[in-house]
Write a protein that holds these residues in place. Sequence first.
Motif, PDB file in Angstrom:
ATOM      1  N   CYS A 198     -13.735   4.444  -2.553  1.00  0.00           N
ATOM      2  CA  CYS A 198     -12.943   3.454  -1.863  1.00  0.00           C
ATOM      3  C   CYS A 198     -13.453   2.220  -1.665  1.00  0.00           C
ATOM      4  O   CYS A 198     -12.808   1.053  -1.494  1.00  0.00           O
TER       5      CYS A 198
ATOM      6  N   VAL B 117       0.651  -1.045   0.018  1.00  0.00           N
ATOM      7  CA  VAL B 117      -0.053   0.149   0.089  1.00  0.00           C
ATOM      8  C   VAL B 117       0.790   1.332   0.137  1.00  0.00           C
ATOM      9  O   VAL B 117       0.210   2.313  -0.119  1.00  0.00           O
TER      10      VAL B 117
ATOM     11  N   CYS C 273      -3.773   4.629  -2.680  1.00  0.00           N
ATOM     12  CA  CYS C 273      -4.544   5.242  -2.037  1.00  0.00           C
ATOM     13  C   CYS C 273      -5.355   6.282  -2.840  1.00  0.00           C
ATOM     14  O   CYS C 273      -4.535   6.991  -3.624  1.00  0.00           O
TER      15      CYS C 273
ATOM     16  N   THR D 127     -10.489  -0.509  -6.580  1.00  0.00           N
ATOM     17  CA  THR D 127      -9.079  -0.690  -5.843  1.00  0.00           C
ATOM     18  C   THR D 127      -8.081   0.176  -6.219  1.00  0.00           C
ATOM     19  O   THR D 127      -7.759   0.114  -7.744  1.00  0.00           O
TER      20      THR D 127
ATOM     21  N   GLN E  76     -10.278   0.173   3.433  1.00  0.00           N
ATOM     22  CA  GLN E  76     -11.583   1.021   3.513  1.00  0.00           C
ATOM     23  C   GLN E  76     -12.422   0.672   4.859  1.00  0.00           C
ATOM     24  O   GLN E  76     -13.026   1.443   5.469  1.00  0.00           O
TER      25      GLN E  76
ATOM     26  N   CYS F 238     -11.035  -0.605  -2.080  1.00  0.00           N
ATOM     27  CA  CYS F 238      -9.637  -0.734  -1.151  1.00  0.00           C
ATOM     28  C   CYS F 238      -9.844  -1.495   0.028  1.00  0.00           C
ATOM     29  O   CYS F 238     -10.497  -1.532   0.665  1.00  0.00           O
TER      30      CYS F 238
END
Length: 618
Positions: A587, A522, A605, A591, A577, A574
């Motif tokens: 989110c 990430v 992000c 992705t 999230q 995500c």
Amino acid sequence: MRLPVKPPRSPMTWIALAMLASLLLLAVAGPLVGGAAADRPDLSAVLQGPSAAHPFGTDNLGRDLLARVLTAARLSLLLAFAATLLSATAGILLGASTAVVGGRARRWLGALINLLLAFPALLVAVFLAVVFGAGATGALFALAVAGIPGFARLSQTLAAGVANTDYLAAARVLGLRRHRLIRRHVLPNIAEPLLLSTTMAAGTALVALSGLSFLGLGVQPPAYDWGQLLNQGLDRIYAQPVPALAPGLAVLYAALTFQLLGEVLAGGVARRGPALRARREAPAEGRPATGDQVLQIEDLTVELPTPDGVIRPVRGVSLTLRGGEIVGLVGESGSGKSLTALAIADLLPEQARVTRRTHRLLGADLTTMTAKERHHHLATALAMIFQSPASALNPSLRVGTQLTEAVRAHRGASRAEAAEQAAGALRRVALSPTLLRSRPHQLSGGQRQRVMIASGLMVRPGLIIADEPTTALDVTVQRQITDLLSGIRQDSPTAVLFISHDLALVAGLCERVLVMYAGTVVESLPTDRLATATRHPYARALVESVPALTADRDRPLRTVEGSPPDPLTPPAGCPFQPRCAHRRDRCATDTPSLTELDPGHRVACWHPLPLPVQAATS
């Protein structure tokens, strides 16, 4: 200082040794002492009972039965030893091979062993003795074949406990062939129960061979063993029992000797451990220059089948390492750090499915190699340092054996050359070469971890993967290990992938850090910006959860709220999230991918956090 006292031998040990010595003496001297009387007929002394001249009586030709019992000891014991040796060798190798072969071959071998065990061993021995033909040779091979399934099942069960150990995985990384894995790493660690079983099986084989001879399927006249003598004296058992019981007592005495000897030997192995010799691998060639690309992984995904469905604990991971670079890989437990490392080293379970668009190590494309070529390249280009050196080092082998195995197996280095390189590797990790003769249990945790690092250095790898190598060590030893890894990087172009959940440790050692969450990277950034410039909410929360010496002790420590996602039902969009306080509508549906914010700084992000005030103004 008080020297350790060697424990005294138990009375059972002396009894077993005395009985064994008497059997060996009987086998050697029996034919010499009684051979003439055993084969000399005397028609004037036919079928006599026990007397001063003939303590066990005579047979139907007037031959002395005591002399015949003594003479028959050699053939009876030799046949039992040979049958046991053949069945044990074949059965143990068959069962132990299940620890080093592939999943499909393991299932086939297990099915074969189960099939063989479905038939009673004694019934198989009688059947095969008829098929092979009556005689000593036929009985020997019949009993040897009948005994294979029992040894195979025992060694299969014991080898299953070794199959998933770290030291066997480390040996696989070294690229050792299967026969070396069995001989050096599987058999030494299952030797104790196998030794006990083999010794006891010799007594069982003696009884079975005597039974076959008693039935007329074993030794044939004019040769004779205890079983045949028992048969010849059976028709006189009610009138004169001694001629019939004497060979039976000899069989019972020998079988009891083997039973006691097995117990004694097994206890001795448990106290001393096996003393074995081994050979190891050679240094690899073509090391990278500093700054050259050592590892390139693109879009790495790992799928694992479970009873509830397939999970993907690693999803789309990409990373690169250059020569002389130390990169940290951090994240919570279960984030996929270790599985990523195992996938790079090709050490995942066989049921795992690994896909990647690119996998290059020292310039070689591993995706285009055969399995044999890939294993050899990994063995000479990569070294793995596991979290627990106590389980990663083979407890049955000396340190010197484990260090020298690599250079001896791959490059054919002599014993002296390998020992010299091993001594140099120990000096490089600040250990004395005198530890080469020690076993892992004689070393401290820090020493074992240094030995693991020295073992990796023996092949001069281009990449070292250190999977949480300091977790079980105290702070002082942790510092020594990290200084050692840093020194290795400075002295050679070796790249290091350092996996840890300790952000403070990573910040002090690494140049760059990758933050993983739910199987994905990430955030990637230089470590000098880790404390002040993280932009992903998860990475920021990890940094803030590290306690500082100046923190207010009356306030609770910061934590990452929530729990990691269930790998069977990962969230859409995500992965972070559901736990993110800054999430927005996008989110939950899309992705994010790693996007570069600044040179060397990438974040996955949709809405990166702003820099803290102090970082933005600095």
